[in-house]
Design a protein around this motif. Sequence first.
Motif, mmCIF file in Angstrom:
data_model
loop_
_atom_site.group_PDB
_atom_site.id
_atom_site.type_symbol
_atom_site.label_atom_id
_atom_site.label_comp_id
_atom_site.label_asym_id
_atom_site.label_seq_id
_atom_site.Cartn_x
_atom_site.Cartn_y
_atom_site.Cartn_z
ATOM 1 N N MET A 202 0.828 -1.211 0.000
ATOM 2 C CA MET A 202 0.000 0.000 0.000
ATOM 3 C C MET A 202 0.867 1.268 0.000
ATOM 4 O O MET A 202 0.540 2.243 -0.654
ATOM 5 C CB MET A 202 -0.961 -0.018 1.191
ATOM 6 C CG MET A 202 -2.139 -0.954 0.959
ATOM 7 S SD MET A 202 -3.409 -0.824 2.207
ATOM 8 C CE MET A 202 -2.772 -1.864 3.478
ATOM 9 N N ARG A 203 1.979 1.226 0.728
ATOM 10 C CA ARG A 203 2.893 2.390 0.726
ATOM 11 C C ARG A 203 3.467 2.608 -0.674
ATOM 12 O O ARG A 203 3.597 3.734 -1.143
ATOM 13 C CB ARG A 203 4.030 2.155 1.715
ATOM 14 C CG ARG A 203 3.645 2.437 3.157
ATOM 15 C CD ARG A 203 4.842 2.228 4.061
ATOM 16 N NE ARG A 203 4.487 2.380 5.454
ATOM 17 C CZ ARG A 203 4.848 1.541 6.415
ATOM 18 N NH1 ARG A 203 5.573 0.491 6.137
ATOM 19 N NH2 ARG A 203 4.492 1.750 7.671
ATOM 20 N N GLN A 204 3.810 1.486 -1.331
ATOM 21 C CA GLN A 204 4.375 1.606 -2.678
ATOM 22 C C GLN A 204 3.359 2.200 -3.642
ATOM 23 O O GLN A 204 3.707 2.955 -4.548
ATOM 24 C CB GLN A 204 4.822 0.240 -3.178
ATOM 25 C CG GLN A 204 6.030 -0.300 -2.435
ATOM 26 C CD GLN A 204 6.628 -1.503 -3.126
ATOM 27 O OE1 GLN A 204 6.920 -1.459 -4.313
ATOM 28 N NE2 GLN A 204 6.808 -2.585 -2.396
ATOM 29 N N LEU A 205 2.084 1.827 -3.435
ATOM 30 C CA LEU A 205 1.041 2.339 -4.333
ATOM 31 C C LEU A 205 0.674 3.789 -4.011
ATOM 32 O O LEU A 205 0.266 4.542 -4.886
ATOM 33 C CB LEU A 205 -0.211 1.463 -4.232
ATOM 34 C CG LEU A 205 -0.079 0.047 -4.792
ATOM 35 C CD1 LEU A 205 -1.260 -0.816 -4.378
ATOM 36 C CD2 LEU A 205 0.024 0.092 -6.313
ATOM 37 N N LEU A 206 0.833 4.163 -2.751
ATOM 38 C CA LEU A 206 0.388 5.496 -2.316
ATOM 39 C C LEU A 206 1.432 6.591 -2.541
ATOM 40 O O LEU A 206 1.092 7.695 -2.944
ATOM 41 C CB LEU A 206 0.046 5.462 -0.821
ATOM 42 C CG LEU A 206 -1.419 5.333 -0.441
ATOM 43 C CD1 LEU A 206 -1.559 5.224 1.063
ATOM 44 C CD2 LEU A 206 -2.236 6.511 -0.945
ATOM 45 N N PHE A 207 2.694 6.283 -2.240
ATOM 46 C CA PHE A 207 3.706 7.347 -2.250
ATOM 47 C C PHE A 207 4.619 7.247 -3.473
ATOM 48 O O PHE A 207 5.014 6.138 -3.858
ATOM 49 C CB PHE A 207 4.553 7.280 -0.982
ATOM 50 C CG PHE A 207 3.736 7.341 0.281
ATOM 51 C CD1 PHE A 207 2.948 8.452 0.550
ATOM 52 C CD2 PHE A 207 3.732 6.281 1.181
ATOM 53 C CE1 PHE A 207 2.179 8.506 1.699
ATOM 54 C CE2 PHE A 207 2.963 6.327 2.332
ATOM 55 C CZ PHE A 207 2.178 7.444 2.592
ATOM 56 N N PRO A 208 4.992 8.384 -4.027
ATOM 57 C CA PRO A 208 5.892 8.364 -5.192
ATOM 58 C C PRO A 208 7.228 7.689 -4.863
ATOM 59 O O PRO A 208 7.809 7.008 -5.695
ATOM 60 C CB PRO A 208 6.102 9.849 -5.502
ATOM 61 C CG PRO A 208 4.976 10.564 -4.839
ATOM 62 C CD PRO A 208 4.563 9.742 -3.666
ATOM 63 N N SER A 209 7.691 7.875 -3.606
ATOM 64 C CA SER A 209 8.980 7.281 -3.224
ATOM 65 C C SER A 209 8.817 5.848 -2.716
ATOM 66 O O SER A 209 9.783 5.226 -2.297
ATOM 67 C CB SER A 209 9.628 8.127 -2.130
ATOM 68 O OG SER A 209 8.760 8.175 -1.006
#
Lengths: 136, 296
Positions: free
Chosen positions: A80-87
């Motif tokens: 989810m972090r990978q999908l949410l944040f550009p970095s």
Amino acid sequence: MGSLPTLAAVFLLTLAALYGLGMMSASLFLLWGREAWHLANLAQEPIYLLSGFYFPVKNLGFWVAVGASIIPLTLGLDAMRQLLFPSGAALGFLTVPVEVAVLAVLCVLFLVAARWLLGYMERMAIREGRLLESRR
Amino acid sequence: MSTPIYQSTSLPKTLSSAWRSFRIATWLGWQIESNWTDPILFAIYSMLKPLASAAILVVMYGVITNGQFENPIFPYIYLGNAFYIYVGAVMTGVSWAVIDDREHYRTLKYIYVAPIRLPAYWLGRGVARFLTGSFAVIITLAAGVLFLHVPFHPARVDWPLFLLSLMLGVVMLALMGLVLASISLMIAHHFFLIGEAVAGALYLLSGAIFPLEVLPPWLRPLGFAMPITYWLELLRRSLLGDLARGFPTLSGFSNGQLLGILAGLSVLFGLLAAVTYRLCDHQAREKGLIDQTTNY
């Protein structure tokens, strides 16, 4: 940011796997009573630590992160972090498709195991008369 | 039921009754806290939880600062977090006894008619959590000194200041717990523990893991009003010496002034605890809440 439907799908998949894990653990309460409550309480901080709840799980090192992946929260949060944040991709542990595949396997595994365990524990509780037991 | 059933008149009798209530409650609290499993599992439980909690903070700090563990802010954070274990443990220990007796064991109504002093009984019930909390604090500190190079030199520690601050702080936390215990008489049994909820909220305001200057200006006065802020500063100063004085929040105060503020605020919380207990006890009796069971 990745697509919203993908994000929602990963969230639901993580939730389903966590439900399976929770239902598996529920059978322990029937077996151990108050001890299981304390053990669930005990598991809280180590799970926060290992699942990368407060930081990217990648920072724990590869093998620790692999071990922690048995907790659906680990890969679910990472994806989810990978999908949410550009970095997110730079901080991610595995690629999103791999994490989703592992989550799907965990989901099926935990739900099947939960069904079997709850059935087993229920039969045992009926046999030993534990259903109405109230441990103080 | 508007007056206490048991009431001693003379001071020695009151003190003797309070001491007896405290002593018996301490024994009872320890039995309840430790009898759910065998000693080995209990020891693992007492060690693993605080170590994991400290490890979360350490890894977070390491990720954010790229591993600058030599920076003075690290021992500041680590010690604040370690001693903050007492805040949750003592406040929860004292306040949870009300819910535990009323909802779980369903004995609060019997305790009410027994010849004991209720506030002393609740304080006694909190001792078990204080002891397990002490265990957790010692393990966390030892891990910090041994593995994370938290500067600790026994010869340089101001032991009298440390022991005095620790004692005063624990009394202050127990009085805050007593306020929460009194409020617990009036509230339903929720999943959360009121002591831990309040401790969680105060974590942000008491400078446990960052100096108060980091807070927005409108939130800082709340931090300065909390005795925990002064308590943690005193503990850091006694253990770290000049390293702790490098942080600007309370650098204008001497140790004596900080002790005075902590003692004053503790007295204030003592008075607040007495008033809250009288009010909540009266209301709980009037509304028939003493033997309510609300667990759901």
